[in-house]
Design a protein around this motif. Sequence first.
Motif, PDB file in Angstrom:
ATOM      1  N   VAL A 288       0.837  -1.204   0.000  1.00 53.08           N
ATOM      2  CA  VAL A 288       0.000   0.000   0.000  1.00 53.08           C
ATOM      3  C   VAL A 288       0.871   1.254   0.000  1.00 53.08           C
ATOM      4  O   VAL A 288       0.617   2.212  -0.755  1.00 53.08           O
ATOM      5  N   ALA A 289       1.909   1.257   0.837  1.00 52.69           N
ATOM      6  CA  ALA A 289       2.814   2.409   0.864  1.00 52.69           C
ATOM      7  C   ALA A 289       3.531   2.579  -0.476  1.00 52.69           C
ATOM      8  O   ALA A 289       3.728   3.705  -0.951  1.00 52.69           O
ATOM      9  N   THR A 290       3.901   1.468  -1.098  1.00 54.89           N
ATOM     10  CA  THR A 290       4.578   1.537  -2.386  1.00 54.89           C
ATOM     11  C   THR A 290       3.661   2.119  -3.452  1.00 54.89           C
ATOM     12  O   THR A 290       4.078   2.975  -4.249  1.00 54.89           O
ATOM     13  N   LEU A 291       2.420   1.659  -3.493  1.00 57.24           N
ATOM     14  CA  LEU A 291       1.477   2.175  -4.488  1.00 57.24           C
ATOM     15  C   LEU A 291       1.199   3.657  -4.261  1.00 57.24           C
ATOM     16  O   LEU A 291       1.135   4.446  -5.208  1.00 57.24           O
ATOM     17  N   ALA A 292       1.034   4.052  -2.995  1.00 56.97           N
ATOM     18  CA  ALA A 292       0.798   5.470  -2.703  1.00 56.97           C
ATOM     19  C   ALA A 292       1.984   6.314  -3.149  1.00 56.97           C
ATOM     20  O   ALA A 292       1.812   7.395  -3.740  1.00 56.97           O
ATOM     21  N   ALA A 293       3.206   5.831  -2.871  1.00 61.88           N
ATOM     22  CA  ALA A 293       4.400   6.575  -3.287  1.00 61.88           C
ATOM     23  C   ALA A 293       4.515   6.622  -4.803  1.00 61.88           C
ATOM     24  O   ALA A 293       4.899   7.652  -5.370  1.00 61.88           O
ATOM     25  N   ALA A 294       4.188   5.510  -5.473  1.00 59.25           N
ATOM     26  CA  ALA A 294       4.256   5.494  -6.937  1.00 59.25           C
ATOM     27  C   ALA A 294       3.267   6.476  -7.546  1.00 59.25           C
ATOM     28  O   ALA A 294       3.577   7.183  -8.516  1.00 59.25           O
ATOM     29  N   VAL A 295       2.053   6.532  -6.986  1.00 64.96           N
ATOM     30  CA  VAL A 295       1.063   7.495  -7.482  1.00 64.96           C
ATOM     31  C   VAL A 295       1.547   8.922  -7.261  1.00 64.96           C
ATOM     32  O   VAL A 295       1.425   9.793  -8.138  1.00 64.96           O
ATOM     33  N   LEU A 296       2.119   9.191  -6.088  1.00 65.83           N
ATOM     34  CA  LEU A 296       2.634  10.528  -5.807  1.00 65.83           C
ATOM     35  C   LEU A 296       3.750  10.906  -6.778  1.00 65.83           C
ATOM     36  O   LEU A 296       3.774  12.034  -7.309  1.00 65.83           O
ATOM     37  N   LEU A 297       4.658   9.977  -7.043  1.00 67.72           N
ATOM     38  CA  LEU A 297       5.737  10.255  -7.992  1.00 67.72           C
ATOM     39  C   LEU A 297       5.189  10.479  -9.395  1.00 67.72           C
ATOM     40  O   LEU A 297       5.698  11.326 -10.151  1.00 67.72           O
ATOM     41  N   LEU A 298       4.148   9.734  -9.763  1.00 66.86           N
ATOM     42  CA  LEU A 298       3.538   9.924 -11.082  1.00 66.86           C
ATOM     43  C   LEU A 298       2.922  11.310 -11.194  1.00 66.86           C
ATOM     44  O   LEU A 298       3.103  12.005 -12.205  1.00 66.86           O
TER      45      LEU A 298
END
Length: 489
Positions: A288-298
Motif C-alpha cells: 500500500v505504501a509503495t502504491l501510494a508513493a508510486a502514485v505521488l511520484l507519477l
Amino acid sequence: MVLVPAVAALAAGAGTAGFAVSSVTGVGDPVLPGLVALAALAAAAVGLAVGGHRRASGVALALAVCTWCLAAALRALDQGAGPHPASAPMPYEWLYATSLVFFAAFVRLDVSPPPDLGRRAGDRARWWALLVAETAVLVGGVASAVGGVLAVPVAHGAMTPTTALLAVYPAVWASLAVLVVRQGARSGRTSLGRRLLVAGLALLTVLDGVWLADLVVAPLWSVHTCGYALALALVLAGWSLDRTPAAALQRWRPRAPVVLAAVAALVLLALQPLTPPEVGPSSTVAPVATLAAAVLLLVMALGEARTAQEAHRLARTDELTGLANRRGMHEALLARGPGDLAATLLLCDLDGFKAVNDVHGHAAGDAVLVEVGRRLRQALGEDALVARVGGDEFAALLPDRAEDRLADLLDELARKVRRPHDLPGGARVVVGASVGTAVLPAPDVPADVAGVDAAVRAADAQMYARKPGRTPGLPPDPPSPRNALLAPG
C-alpha cells in the motif's frame, strides 16, 4: 570535528574486540563491551554527520546507524531471543526495519544530493515529498517483490512469516549497492569512498543472507555480530572519504523502478488471500505504501512535464505578440529534414514604424506590432509559422513553394499591413512592409544549415532591396545581422 568520530571509531573497535573475545572465551559478560561498541559507533556516525561535507545524507546516515545500534543494544539485552527468532517480529525488529528505511534514504540522498532549494517553502516541501516517495518506492518495492515471491512458501508452511520478513533485508542491501554502483558509473565517479560504501553494503547483504540461511551457529555468533560493526564502519568511512561534488552527481530518476515496484505491490496485494491469518494486516503495509508513493511520484512527474512543456513554449514565444520568436523560427528551420517538401521563407520589415514610436510612444508602437502580427497570421493561414524575430521584423515559413500564388500573397500582405492602425488614444497611423522571399529546397540531410543560411541571406537581401528610397541598379546593403535566423538568440 574529525577528532570526535576518530575517537569514537577507536572506542567502537575496542568494544567490538572485547565483545568478540568475551563471547568466544566465555570470560566476562560480553554485553557491556558490546554496548560500548554500539554507543561508540553511533557517536562516530553523529560526529561525521555534524562535520560532514554533505549534511543531508550525513544526517540520514547518522539516523540509520543510531537506530540500528539501538536495535542491536535492545537485542543484546534480550538474552531470550535467539539468533533466528521464529515467532512474530520483536520490538527491536521494527527498529531494524526503521534503520533500513533510513539507510535507503541515506543512499538516495548520497547518489542524488538535494539541489539548492533557496527559501521557497513550496520547493522544500516538494523536495521532501519526493525524498519520502522515492525512499518508499525503493524499500517498499523490494519488500513487495520479496513478499510476492515468498507468499506461496509461507502459505504452505514451508517458511515462517518472520523468515519472509528477514529476507527483505539482504534484498534491500543488495538493491542499495546496485544503485550506488549504477549512479557512480553514470556520473563517471569511482572514488575510494564509493568503493568502501559499496563494500559495506555488500557485506551487509552477505551477513543478512547468512543469518537468513540459519548458518550462524553459536560459536560464530560473535564473529557474525562483529561483521555488522565492520560493515557499518565501511559505510561510514566510505561516506566520509567520498568527496565527489554534488554537481557531478546526476539526479536519480527512478522511472523503471517505480513501475516495477508498483507491479510488485499489486502482485503482493493480489496474493493477500494466501497470507496466513497470524500475519495480519502487516503484510499490506509495504504494497500500500509503495502504491501510494508510486502514485505521488507519477503526479509529481506529470507536474514537472507540464512545467517543462510550458517553459519550452514560453522560451519560443514572443511575449508581446504571442507569435513564435527568433528561437522558435530558428528551430523550425533546422527541424526540416529528408522527407520534407520545399518551403517558402518570408522576411518582413516594417516601414515607417520608427516614426510611430517617436511620435506616439512605445505603447502605440507595441499596439501596432500586435496588430501587424495578427494580420500576418490571418493573411498567411493556419499552416504558416509566423514569428517576430526582431523589433519590427517578422518572418514566416510556408509549408510549400507557393510560387503560383506568391505574387498575390505579397500584395495581400502589403495591403493588410498598410491598412490604418487605430491607436488607443484615437490617432490613426499607417506603416508599410518590405518583404523578401526565398525558397527552401527539400533538404537532403537533417538540419541543413547551409541550405537554410543561403535562403535567409537571399530573402534578407531581397527585403532590403525593396525598401522605399532604394536606387534601382545599386547593390543592396549587406544583410542585416538582426535577421540572422540561424542564431537562436
